[in-house]
Design a protein around this motif. Structure first.
Motif, PDB file in Angstrom:
ATOM      1  N   ALA A 106      -8.631  -3.109 -32.136  1.00 14.40           N
ATOM      2  CA  ALA A 106      -8.599  -4.206 -33.113  1.00 14.40           C
ATOM      3  C   ALA A 106      -7.611  -5.292 -32.672  1.00 14.40           C
ATOM      4  CB  ALA A 106      -8.235  -3.669 -34.491  1.00 14.40           C
ATOM      5  N   ARG A 107      -6.468  -4.893 -32.117  1.00 15.10           N
ATOM      6  CA  ARG A 107      -5.500  -5.884 -31.624  1.00 15.10           C
ATOM      7  C   ARG A 107      -6.057  -6.643 -30.420  1.00 15.10           C
ATOM      8  NH1 ARG A 107      -1.960  -1.670 -32.687  1.00 15.10           N
ATOM      9  NH2 ARG A 107      -1.682  -1.229 -30.472  1.00 15.10           N
ATOM     10  N   MET A 108      -6.835  -5.968 -29.580  1.00 18.08           N
ATOM     11  CA  MET A 108      -7.462  -6.660 -28.440  1.00 18.08           C
ATOM     12  C   MET A 108      -8.479  -7.688 -28.937  1.00 18.08           C
ATOM     13  SD  MET A 108      -7.768  -3.892 -25.313  1.00 18.08           S
ATOM     14  CE  MET A 108      -9.189  -3.105 -25.986  1.00 18.08           C
ATOM     15  N   ALA A 109      -9.204  -7.367 -29.999  1.00 20.95           N
ATOM     16  CA  ALA A 109     -10.147  -8.327 -30.580  1.00 20.95           C
ATOM     17  C   ALA A 109      -9.402  -9.558 -31.079  1.00 20.95           C
ATOM     18  CB  ALA A 109     -10.944  -7.685 -31.713  1.00 20.95           C
ATOM     19  N   GLU A 110      -8.244  -9.332 -31.711  1.00 19.94           N
ATOM     20  CA  GLU A 110      -7.413 -10.457 -32.168  1.00 19.94           C
ATOM     21  C   GLU A 110      -6.964 -11.310 -30.987  1.00 19.94           C
ATOM     22  OE1 GLU A 110      -4.487  -9.716 -35.673  1.00 19.94           O
ATOM     23  OE2 GLU A 110      -4.561  -7.886 -34.446  1.00 19.94           O
ATOM     24  N   ALA A 111      -6.482 -10.647 -29.946  1.00 20.33           N
ATOM     25  CA  ALA A 111      -5.993 -11.372 -28.766  1.00 20.33           C
ATOM     26  C   ALA A 111      -7.120 -12.163 -28.119  1.00 20.33           C
ATOM     27  CB  ALA A 111      -5.377 -10.399 -27.768  1.00 20.33           C
ATOM     28  N   ALA A 112      -8.296 -11.557 -28.024  1.00 16.25           N
ATOM     29  CA  ALA A 112      -9.449 -12.253 -27.448  1.00 16.25           C
ATOM     30  C   ALA A 112      -9.817 -13.462 -28.299  1.00 16.25           C
ATOM     31  CB  ALA A 112     -10.632 -11.306 -27.324  1.00 16.25           C
ATOM     32  N   ARG A 163      -7.793 -15.188 -30.250  1.00 20.08           N
ATOM     33  CA  ARG A 163      -6.766 -16.214 -30.042  1.00 20.08           C
ATOM     34  C   ARG A 163      -6.963 -16.900 -28.702  1.00 20.08           C
ATOM     35  NH1 ARG A 163      -3.377 -12.367 -32.359  1.00 20.08           N
ATOM     36  NH2 ARG A 163      -2.646 -11.710 -30.310  1.00 20.08           N
ATOM     37  N   GLY A 164      -7.346 -16.132 -27.680  1.00 18.91           N
ATOM     38  CA  GLY A 164      -7.590 -16.715 -26.366  1.00 18.91           C
ATOM     39  C   GLY A 164      -8.736 -17.699 -26.388  1.00 18.91           C
ATOM     40  N   VAL A 165      -9.831 -17.322 -27.049  1.00 25.28           N
ATOM     41  CA  VAL A 165     -10.983 -18.210 -27.162  1.00 25.28           C
ATOM     42  C   VAL A 165     -10.616 -19.427 -27.998  1.00 25.28           C
ATOM     43  CG1 VAL A 165     -13.295 -18.432 -28.163  1.00 25.28           C
ATOM     44  CG2 VAL A 165     -12.703 -16.421 -26.812  1.00 25.28           C
TER      45      VAL A 165
END
Length: 149
Positions: free
Chosen positions: A125-131, A133-135
């Motif tokens: 879930a944190r990786m989805a958030e980071a992705a 934010r990156g996008v």
């Protein structure tokens, strides 16, 4: 048909979430449907979430199938990407996630990690958030370059 199965597989957990959401509404909470997910802000679940859970402490929101219970509307908006990752996990694992999630936390703890932060479901879930934010960050950067800002 596939969309139907995504809702059917986690349905027992979603039903539990709906019952809690209705109780939240009865205790002053607000309900709203966003992109196929029922979101509840406030009410007595917010009181529980603010007090927290043994291994995570206070949380802004929690996902039960296709229902997200949050402390407030702003908390739901801020955690939407993270909680949608948990919705997808429920679509993938169904009712089994109710057992797999705590087992993954226990395994992380037995390995010397934090049962919440090192839980693979939370990391996803944190990786989805980071992705996201990156996008979002890339979109803003591209927009700023194209307008000369």
């Amino acid at each position: 048909m596939r969309r139907f199965l995504r809702y059917l597989w986690p349905f027992p957990v979603t039903l539990l979430g709906v019952l809690i959401a209705l109780a939240a509404r009865g205790s002053g909470g607000a309900l709203r449907q966003v992109e196929g997910v029922l979101e509840t802000a406030g009410g007595w679940p917010a009181w529980v979430l603010r007090r927290g859970f043994p291994f995570s402490g206070p949380v802004a929101a929690i996902t039960l199938g296709h229902v997200v219970l949050g402390v407030s509307s702003s908390a739901l908006a801020a955690t939407r990407v993270h909680e949608r990752a948990h919705v997808r996990q429920f679509e993938r694992w169904g009712v089994l996630l109710l057992v797999l999630y705590p087992l993954a936390g226990l395994l992380a703890w037995l390995r010397g990690g934090n049962p919440y932060c090192d839980n693979p479901f939370e990391r996803e879930a944190r990786m989805a958030e980071a992705a996201d934010r990156g996008v979002s960050g890339q979109s803003r950067l591209a927009g700023n370059q194209s307008t000369g800002r």
